[in-house]
Design a protein around this motif. Structure first.
Motif, mmCIF file in Angstrom:
data_model
loop_
_atom_site.group_PDB
_atom_site.id
_atom_site.type_symbol
_atom_site.label_atom_id
_atom_site.label_comp_id
_atom_site.label_asym_id
_atom_site.label_seq_id
_atom_site.Cartn_x
_atom_site.Cartn_y
_atom_site.Cartn_z
ATOM 1 N N VAL A 97 -0.729 -8.156 -5.560
ATOM 2 C CA VAL A 97 0.375 -7.329 -5.052
ATOM 3 C C VAL A 97 0.830 -6.343 -6.113
ATOM 4 C CG1 VAL A 97 2.740 -7.377 -4.163
ATOM 5 C CG2 VAL A 97 1.087 -9.115 -3.429
ATOM 6 N N GLY A 98 0.765 -6.761 -7.389
ATOM 7 C CA GLY A 98 1.191 -5.860 -8.455
ATOM 8 C C GLY A 98 0.413 -4.558 -8.466
ATOM 9 N N SER A 99 -0.881 -4.627 -8.237
ATOM 10 C CA SER A 99 -1.692 -3.410 -8.231
ATOM 11 C C SER A 99 -1.422 -2.547 -7.010
ATOM 12 C CB SER A 99 -3.179 -3.786 -8.278
ATOM 13 O OG SER A 99 -3.531 -4.556 -7.142
ATOM 14 N N LEU A 100 -0.958 -3.166 -5.914
ATOM 15 C CA LEU A 100 -0.678 -2.409 -4.691
ATOM 16 C C LEU A 100 0.722 -1.812 -4.688
ATOM 17 C CD1 LEU A 100 -2.221 -4.920 -2.102
ATOM 18 C CD2 LEU A 100 -3.209 -2.758 -2.862
ATOM 19 N N ALA A 101 1.640 -2.426 -5.455
ATOM 20 C CA ALA A 101 3.028 -1.957 -5.446
ATOM 21 C C ALA A 101 3.245 -0.756 -6.346
ATOM 22 C CB ALA A 101 3.956 -3.094 -5.860
ATOM 23 N N GLY A 102 2.333 -0.508 -7.277
ATOM 24 C CA GLY A 102 2.454 0.659 -8.145
ATOM 25 C C GLY A 102 3.678 0.650 -9.029
ATOM 26 N N GLN A 110 8.507 -6.469 -0.904
ATOM 27 C CA GLN A 110 8.212 -6.259 0.514
ATOM 28 C C GLN A 110 6.770 -6.647 0.845
ATOM 29 O OE1 GLN A 110 9.259 -2.101 0.781
ATOM 30 N NE2 GLN A 110 11.302 -2.539 1.593
ATOM 31 N N ILE A 111 5.851 -6.285 -0.036
ATOM 32 C CA ILE A 111 4.443 -6.635 0.203
ATOM 33 C C ILE A 111 4.248 -8.149 0.107
ATOM 34 C CG2 ILE A 111 2.084 -6.380 -0.647
ATOM 35 C CD1 ILE A 111 2.779 -3.580 -1.543
ATOM 36 N N ALA A 112 4.956 -8.786 -0.824
ATOM 37 C CA ALA A 112 4.855 -10.242 -0.958
ATOM 38 C C ALA A 112 5.324 -10.933 0.320
ATOM 39 C CB ALA A 112 5.667 -10.713 -2.158
ATOM 40 N N SER A 113 6.436 -10.459 0.892
ATOM 41 C CA SER A 113 6.930 -11.028 2.149
ATOM 42 C C SER A 113 5.972 -10.743 3.301
ATOM 43 C CB SER A 113 8.315 -10.463 2.480
ATOM 44 O OG SER A 113 9.258 -10.835 1.507
ATOM 45 N N LEU A 114 5.412 -9.543 3.320
ATOM 46 C CA LEU A 114 4.442 -9.197 4.353
ATOM 47 C C LEU A 114 3.202 -10.083 4.242
ATOM 48 C CD1 LEU A 114 3.676 -7.306 6.669
ATOM 49 C CD2 LEU A 114 2.760 -5.712 4.975
ATOM 50 N N SER A 115 2.817 -10.432 3.018
ATOM 51 C CA SER A 115 1.676 -11.328 2.831
ATOM 52 C C SER A 115 1.947 -12.693 3.443
ATOM 53 C CB SER A 115 1.369 -11.476 1.339
ATOM 54 O OG SER A 115 1.038 -10.235 0.754
ATOM 55 N N PHE A 253 6.395 -3.760 8.152
ATOM 56 C CA PHE A 253 4.992 -3.609 8.513
ATOM 57 C C PHE A 253 4.527 -2.180 8.244
ATOM 58 C CE2 PHE A 253 6.496 -7.184 11.005
ATOM 59 C CZ PHE A 253 5.479 -8.109 10.815
ATOM 60 N N GLY A 254 3.237 -2.008 8.180
ATOM 61 C CA GLY A 254 2.672 -0.679 7.960
ATOM 62 C C GLY A 254 2.627 -0.258 6.519
ATOM 63 N N MET A 255 2.986 -1.171 5.597
ATOM 64 C CA MET A 255 2.972 -0.818 4.182
ATOM 65 C C MET A 255 1.556 -0.823 3.616
ATOM 66 S SD MET A 255 6.249 -2.819 2.690
ATOM 67 C CE MET A 255 6.079 -1.912 1.174
ATOM 68 N N LEU A 256 0.703 -1.642 4.226
ATOM 69 C CA LEU A 256 -0.670 -1.765 3.752
ATOM 70 C C LEU A 256 -1.635 -1.619 4.913
ATOM 71 C CD1 LEU A 256 -0.442 -4.880 1.390
ATOM 72 C CD2 LEU A 256 -0.450 -2.488 0.704
ATOM 73 N N ASP A 259 -7.415 -3.758 5.646
ATOM 74 C CA ASP A 259 -8.412 -4.174 4.654
ATOM 75 C C ASP A 259 -7.792 -4.457 3.296
ATOM 76 O OD1 ASP A 259 -7.729 -1.560 4.163
ATOM 77 O OD2 ASP A 259 -9.759 -0.902 3.697
ATOM 78 N N GLU A 260 -6.547 -4.017 3.068
ATOM 79 C CA GLU A 260 -5.841 -4.343 1.828
ATOM 80 C C GLU A 260 -5.092 -5.664 1.959
ATOM 81 O OE1 GLU A 260 -4.516 -0.187 -0.184
ATOM 82 O OE2 GLU A 260 -3.546 -0.643 1.738
ATOM 83 N N LEU A 261 -4.518 -5.912 3.131
ATOM 84 C CA LEU A 261 -3.689 -7.101 3.336
ATOM 85 C C LEU A 261 -4.515 -8.345 3.633
ATOM 86 C CD1 LEU A 261 -0.811 -8.231 3.593
ATOM 87 C CD2 LEU A 261 -0.859 -7.583 6.014
#
Length: 578
Positions: A97-102, A110-115, A253-256, A259-261
């Motif tokens: 997630v760190g590499s995706l959050a920039g 948010q990405i962690a919760s989406l995961s 939703f829609g953050m990733l 194929d990334e998620l």
């Protein structure tokens, strides 16, 4: 059973509280209450440490235990499994997630919760399609290597916090090289605090099992940090932890892209399901109840869905926290509910007490929690007993150290599949001889004193005959034929082969044709029903005696019944009948 009773049984299976609440005894309430409070005492320091390992605020770890436990208590089938953040998943979230959050902390959360939400969705899909085979996807040897690699990676990620240096790096070896260059700039006071905490935790684990040693170490470190003003001396502490319960919100939703998620969610699910079911099975066996491995998908999915709506990250059942829950006396999932209530009270009223908690102590808690993952004894035993298992474990270990947790677990799963195929492609082929004075036959390579069969090669493939091993079996038999002289008959005993595919059947046809060229008879015995049907469909009945397929090797050799359809055996004058 009436249709209505079938429906009720189905609901009871999908909603396990209907089962354990119906059996609940008042005397269990005390045990569940003690178990829940003890689990909460264990969860507070561990959840704070794992949240830091994941790169998230400390309270998020508590959210994971509080909400994950409630979700699992609703739909999980284990009565002792405790659900919360785990070390491997925490490190996986930090790395992926760190590499995706920039570098954006809000986007990271948010990405962690989406995961977690994606894990819940995959759990539902896995439940619908009955994919509980996932628990067998990774072999025990692969799991030993993976855990060792994960443990070493996690320990290496925490060493900079113990030394008080920046650390950094992309994998285990890169982190080790960077840490070696920074050790000279370390803080000796911080190192002393961390090492003391590790020593106390290990002593407590050995001499006070089942006691809240971690919480005691946390309380003592906070007291000392406050009394001696350690934050003013440059000792990093957790700082202010927001009080109050999490605000429930639908994940963004829609953050990733898919194929990334998907790889993150699939890796978390694989880790969570294998570890959770393995732990749950051990406690189910201990307490004498059955575990529904398919239902565990719903329990895990409910836990991750609850966490996703509470700003958490993926959670799983773990052996260590479940052992704490069981040792404290938990009888049912009500202990998880009690634990969640205790954690809620902590979030509401006691977060201020955690302000001066040194981060080195959290690193020590992580170290004490994961060092057992590096099971050197198991690796050494595999080296002595089974080299192929050792090599499989080594592949998993090195892949985690080089590639990280996510890529490591996926590569470990792939290695398990190739290991399974490799083993299936090299089955044991027993060349049989007669046990003296009996009508039984055994492998000449494994038993001494077995009488060889004169003029006969009898072999027994000890596996199903499949496309991946058919050529190996054919080559092995032909090699044995080349080394033998005056062979009149080759007998294939299929009694140890539960299944055969088209490639296996055609291999037997090819073997017959090759033997016919050498003027050697061929017969098949001990074939099961499914095998006989496929062999007949492939035309082997036209070339061998299909009546012998039902018989044992001994009965065929004793009465000399050899179907000579190839037309060459009768030409041998004076050849003895078998």
């Amino acid at each position: 059973m009436t249709p209505g009773s079938f429906q009720r049984a189905g609901w009871r299976r999908i909603f396990p509280p209907l089962i354990w609440l119906a059996e609940y005894q008042p005397a269990w309430l005390r045990h569940d209450a003690i178990g829940g409070v003890t689990l909460a005492a264990y969860a507070i320091p561990v959840s704070l440490a794992y949240a830091g390992l994941a790169g998230l605020p400390p309270q998020v770890g508590i959210y994971g235990y509080m909400l994950g436990g409630l979700g699992y208590a609703l739909l999980g089938s284990s009565r002792q499994l405790a659900v919360g953040p785990t070390s491997a998943i925490s490190l996986m979230i930090a790395g992926t997630v760190g590499s995706l959050a920039g570098g954006d902390a809000i986007r990271f959360a948010q990405i962690a919760s989406l995961s977690a939400c994606a894990v819940a969705l995959l759990c539902l899909i896995a439940w619908l399609f009955k994919l509980s085979i996932l628990v067998r996807l990774v072999s025990d040897s692969i799991l030993v290597g993976f855990k060792a690699g994960a443990g070493l990676t996690i320990i290496m990620s925490q060493l900079p916090s113990l030394f008080g240096v920046a650390g950094g790096g992309h994998n285990f070896f890169d982190r080790a090289i960077r840490l070696a260059g920074q050790v000279g700039d370390g803080n000796l006071l911080l190192l002393a605090i961390g090492l003391t905490a590790i020593l106390l935790l290990l002593l407590g684990e050995r001499y006070l099992p089942g006691r809240p040693v971690g919480l005691t170490v946390v309380a003592l470190s906070i007291l000392l940090a406050t009394l001696f003003g350690l934050p003013s001396l440059g000792i990093a502490v957790t700082g202010n932890i927001p009080a109050g319960l999490p605000a429930f919100k639908v994940p963004t939703f829609g953050m990733l892209e898919f194929d990334e998620l998907f790889p993150i969610a699939a890796g978390c699910l694989l880790l969570a399901y294998i570890e959770g079911v393995s732990a749950a099975r051990s406690f189910a066996s201990k307490h004498g109840y059955s575990l529904d491995v398919r239902q565990e998908f719903l329990g895990l999915g409910a836990a991750n869905l609850a966490v996703a709506f509470g700003h958490g990250y993926p959670v799983a059942g773990g052996l260590s926290q479940s052992a704490v829950n069981d040792t404290a006396g938990a009888r049912t999932p009500l202990a998880l509910v009690v634990c969640s209530l205790a954690l809620a009270l902590c979030l509401l009223f006691f977060t201020g007490l955690l302000t001066n908690l040194p981060k080195a102590v959290l690193a020590a808690i992580v170290f004490a929690a994961v060092y057992k993952l590096v099971d050197v004894r198991a690796l050494l035993r595999m080296w002595k007993v089974s080299r192929i298992d050792f090599y499989a474990a080594a592949i998993a270990l090195v892949s985690v150290l080089l590639l990280g947790i996510l890529q490591g677990v996926l590569l470990a799963a792939l290695a398990s599949i190739f290991l399974l195929l490799g083993r299936a492609s090299q089955p044991n082929i027993a060349f049989l001889g007669r046990l003296p004075g009996t009508g039984r036959y055994s492998d000449t390579a494994r038993h001494e004193g077995v009488e060889p069969l004169v003029g006969v090669i009898a072999f027994r493939p000890e596996a199903s005959l499949l496309y991946i091993n058919a050529e190996t079996i054919l080559d092995t038999v032909l090699n044995a034929l080349r080394k033998s002289s005056d062979v009149r008959l080759v007998a294939c005993d299929l009694s140890a082969s539960p299944y055969i595919d088209l490639a296996g059947a055609r291999m037997l046809l090819d073997l017959h044709d090759e033997l016919a060229l050498r003027r050697v008879s061929f017969i098949v015995v001990g074939a099961h029903a499914q095998l006989r049907a496929l062999l007949r469909a492939e035309g082997l009945a036209d070339k061998t005696d299909s009546d012998a397929w039902l018989r044992t090797l001994d009965s065929v050799l004793e009465d000399g019944k050899i179907e000579q359809r190839s037309g060459f055996a009768a030409e041998r004058s004076g050849s003895p009948r078998l």
